[in-house]
Scaffold this active site. Sequence first.
Site, short mmCIF file in Angstrom:
data_model
loop_
_atom_site.label_atom_id
_atom_site.label_comp_id
_atom_site.label_asym_id
_atom_site.label_seq_id
_atom_site.Cartn_x
_atom_site.Cartn_y
_atom_site.Cartn_z
N HIS A 128 0.80 -1.24 0.00
CA HIS A 128 0.00 0.00 0.00
C HIS A 128 0.82 1.28 0.00
O HIS A 128 0.28 2.37 -0.13
CB HIS A 128 -0.94 0.04 1.21
CG HIS A 128 -0.24 0.35 2.50
ND1 HIS A 128 0.38 -0.60 3.25
CD2 HIS A 128 -0.04 1.53 3.15
CE1 HIS A 128 0.91 -0.05 4.33
NE2 HIS A 128 0.68 1.25 4.30
C1 UD1 Z 1 -1.95 5.97 5.34
C2 UD1 Z 1 -0.67 6.52 5.94
C3 UD1 Z 1 0.41 5.44 5.89
C4 UD1 Z 1 -0.05 4.17 6.54
C5 UD1 Z 1 -1.39 3.73 5.95
C6 UD1 Z 1 -1.92 2.56 6.75
C7 UD1 Z 1 -0.36 8.92 5.58
C8 UD1 Z 1 0.38 9.96 4.83
N1 UD1 Z 1 -0.17 7.65 5.17
O1 UD1 Z 1 -1.69 5.66 3.97
O2 UD1 Z 1 1.56 5.91 6.60
O3 UD1 Z 1 0.92 3.17 6.33
O4 UD1 Z 1 -2.34 4.80 6.05
O5 UD1 Z 1 -2.81 1.80 6.03
O6 UD1 Z 1 -1.06 9.25 6.49
N2 UD1 Z 1 -8.94 4.75 0.78
C9 UD1 Z 1 -10.19 4.20 0.64
N3 UD1 Z 1 -10.84 3.80 1.78
C10 UD1 Z 1 -10.32 3.93 3.02
C11 UD1 Z 1 -9.04 4.50 3.15
C12 UD1 Z 1 -8.36 4.90 2.02
O7 UD1 Z 1 -10.72 4.07 -0.45
O8 UD1 Z 1 -10.97 3.52 3.99
C13 UD1 Z 1 -8.22 5.17 -0.44
C14 UD1 Z 1 -8.61 6.58 -0.88
O9 UD1 Z 1 -8.57 6.61 -2.29
C15 UD1 Z 1 -7.47 7.41 -0.35
C16 UD1 Z 1 -6.29 6.44 -0.50
O10 UD1 Z 1 -6.83 5.17 -0.21
O11 UD1 Z 1 -7.29 8.60 -1.02
C17 UD1 Z 1 -5.12 6.74 0.38
O12 UD1 Z 1 -5.54 6.85 1.74
P1 UD1 Z 1 -4.69 7.73 2.77
O13 UD1 Z 1 -5.29 7.62 4.11
O14 UD1 Z 1 -4.46 9.08 2.22
O15 UD1 Z 1 -3.27 7.03 2.75
P2 UD1 Z 1 -2.86 5.51 2.94
O16 UD1 Z 1 -2.23 5.05 1.69
O17 UD1 Z 1 -3.98 4.74 3.50
N1 UDP Z 2 -3.87 -5.40 8.75
C1 UDP Z 2 -5.15 -5.92 8.90
N2 UDP Z 2 -5.83 -6.29 7.77
C2 UDP Z 2 -5.32 -6.17 6.53
C3 UDP Z 2 -4.01 -5.65 6.39
C4 UDP Z 2 -3.32 -5.26 7.53
O1 UDP Z 2 -5.64 -6.05 10.01
O2 UDP Z 2 -6.00 -6.52 5.56
C5 UDP Z 2 -3.13 -5.01 9.97
C6 UDP Z 2 -1.74 -5.58 10.08
O3 UDP Z 2 -1.77 -6.87 10.63
C7 UDP Z 2 -1.08 -4.56 11.00
C8 UDP Z 2 -1.69 -3.27 10.54
O4 UDP Z 2 -2.90 -3.61 9.89
O5 UDP Z 2 -1.45 -4.79 12.35
C9 UDP Z 2 -0.74 -2.60 9.60
O6 UDP Z 2 -1.38 -1.58 8.93
P1 UDP Z 2 -0.90 -1.04 7.52
O7 UDP Z 2 -0.06 -2.04 6.85
O8 UDP Z 2 -2.10 -0.54 6.85
O9 UDP Z 2 -0.06 0.24 7.94
P2 UDP Z 2 1.46 0.49 8.34
O10 UDP Z 2 1.81 -0.40 9.47
O11 UDP Z 2 2.29 0.26 7.13
O12 UDP Z 2 1.49 1.93 8.71
#
Ligand code: UD1
Ligand code: UDP
Length: 372
Positions: free
Chosen positions: A216
Site C-alpha cells: 500500500h
Molecule cells: C496511510 C498513511 C500510511 C499508513 C497507511 C496505513 C499517511 C500519509 N499515510 O496511507 O503511513 O501506512 O495509512 O494503512 O497518512 N482509501 C479508501 N478507503 C479507506 C481509506 C483509504 O478508499 O478507507 C483510499 C482513498 O482513495 C485514499 C487512498 O486510499 O485517497 C489513500 O488513503 P490515505 O489515508 O491518504 O493514505 P494511505 O495510503 O492509506
Molecule cells: N492489517 C489488517 N488487515 C489487513 C491488512 C493489515 O488487520 O488486511 C493489519 C496488520 O496486521 C497490521 C496493521 O494492519 O497490524 C498494519 O497496517 P498497515 O499495513 O495498513 O499500515 P502500516 O503499518 O504500514 O502503517
Amino acid sequence: MKILTILGARPQFIKAGSVSRAIKQYNSQITNDKSLITEIIVHTGQHYDANMSDIFFEEMQIPKPDYFLGVGGKSHGAMTGQMIEKIEEVALKEKPDWIMVYGDTNSTLAGAMVASKLHIKLAHVEAGLRSFNMKMPEEVNRILTDRVSDILFCPTETAVENLKKEGFPFSTANGKQKIANVGDVMQDGAIFYKNLAQITSNLQLETSNFILCTIHRAENTDNPQRLKSIFEALNEIAKKQQIILPLHPRTRKVIQASNLELETSNLKIIDPVGYLEMVWLIDNCSLVMTDSGGLQKEAYFFSKPCITLRDETEWVELVEIGVNTIVGADKEKILDAYKASSNFKLQTSNLNLYGGGKASENIIKELLIFDK
Ligand code: UD1
Ligand code: UDP
C-alpha cells in the site's frame, strides 16, 4: 487525567486499542476517583471503509470514538488542514491534559500541531523511528511530531538513539521533553489477540504453505514501474506457491486503473481483512512479503521471515538479526529473497527487541510519573 486520543488510520486503531485496554485495566484497580484516567477518542476519518475502520472497533472491542471528524480520501494538505481545524475545536471543548498520537500518518501530524499550538501536552507513541528518506510522507510526519512532543514513547533502543543523534531532548511549549523506551504497542496486541485469531473468509488454505502479502505504500502504488516490477515478481512466485494478498483500497484503485497483468489462480487478491483474521493469516503462513511497517514486526512476533518491498525500514533490528530482507521493488531481488527464505530458521527466542508486550502498561506509568 484526561487524554484526547487522535487516530484515523488502520494501524492506529490496532495500536491505540492496546493502550485503551491498559487505561481500562488501570482504572479498574484504583480506589480514588481523582486518579481516574478519562480517554476521549477522536477518529479523524482518514480511513473510512468498513473493512478499514469499523471492523477493528467491533471485533477488537476498542471503545467507540467520541468524535468522528469525517476527513478522509483527500490530498495531504486538504486532509491535514481540515483535521487540524476540527481537532482544535474538539480540544478547545474537551480541554484535555494530554493529546496522544500514534505513528506517522497525517492524523498523527494534525493532532501534534493542535497540541503544540494550544500548549496541551503531547504524547507520541512510536517516537524516534526513522527511515532517513524524506520523500516519505511518514518520515516528515514523524520528525515534525517528535519535535513538538512532550513525551516521546520509543518502541526500540534504535529509536531512542535516533532521537539522541538529532539532539533530542528539546524544550517544548510545556517544558523539556522526556524520552522513554516503553516497547512496542503492536506486540501487546499480537500477544493479546493471538488466541482469538480466526479465519472467516472462505479461502481454503493449506496451513504453512502460503505467502501473506500486503502492498500500500505511496512509493510503490504511485510509481507504475515499481508496482509493475513487484507484480511481475509475485506472478513468478505464484507459479510455485499460493499468495494471499488482502489489498488496501489505495492499491486496488491503482490496479483497476492500470493494465497490470496478474496471475489470478494462485495470486489471490482479497479485500482487507479484520485484525483477528490477519493474525490468523500471519500465524499460519510460511512467509510475509510486505511494504507495511506494522506487518514487518508481526511477522517476527509469529516467527515468520519477512521480505520487505521497500528500499529501507525503520525496524532495522530485524534486518540485523537476519529475519527481514529489504528488497525494494526490484524483481530479481524479490525472487532471490524468495528462494533464500526457504532456508529460514528463526533463532531469536531469547531476544527481547520490542518490550515483550508491556508497552501500553509502561505508557500509562510514564504519563502518571510525568504528571506527578
Ligand atoms: C496511510 C498513511 C500510511 C499508513 C497507511 C496505513 C499517511 C500519509 N499515510 O496511507 O503511513 O501506512 O495509512 O494503512 O497518512 N482509501 C479508501 N478507503 C479507506 C481509506 C483509504 O478508499 O478507507 C483510499 C482513498 O482513495 C485514499 C487512498 O486510499 O485517497 C489513500 O488513503 P490515505 O489515508 O491518504 O493514505 P494511505 O495510503 O492509506
Ligand atoms: N492489517 C489488517 N488487515 C489487513 C491488512 C493489515 O488487520 O488486511 C493489519 C496488520 O496486521 C497490521 C496493521 O494492519 O497490524 C498494519 O497496517 P498497515 O499495513 O495498513 O499500515 P502500516 O503499518 O504500514 O502503517
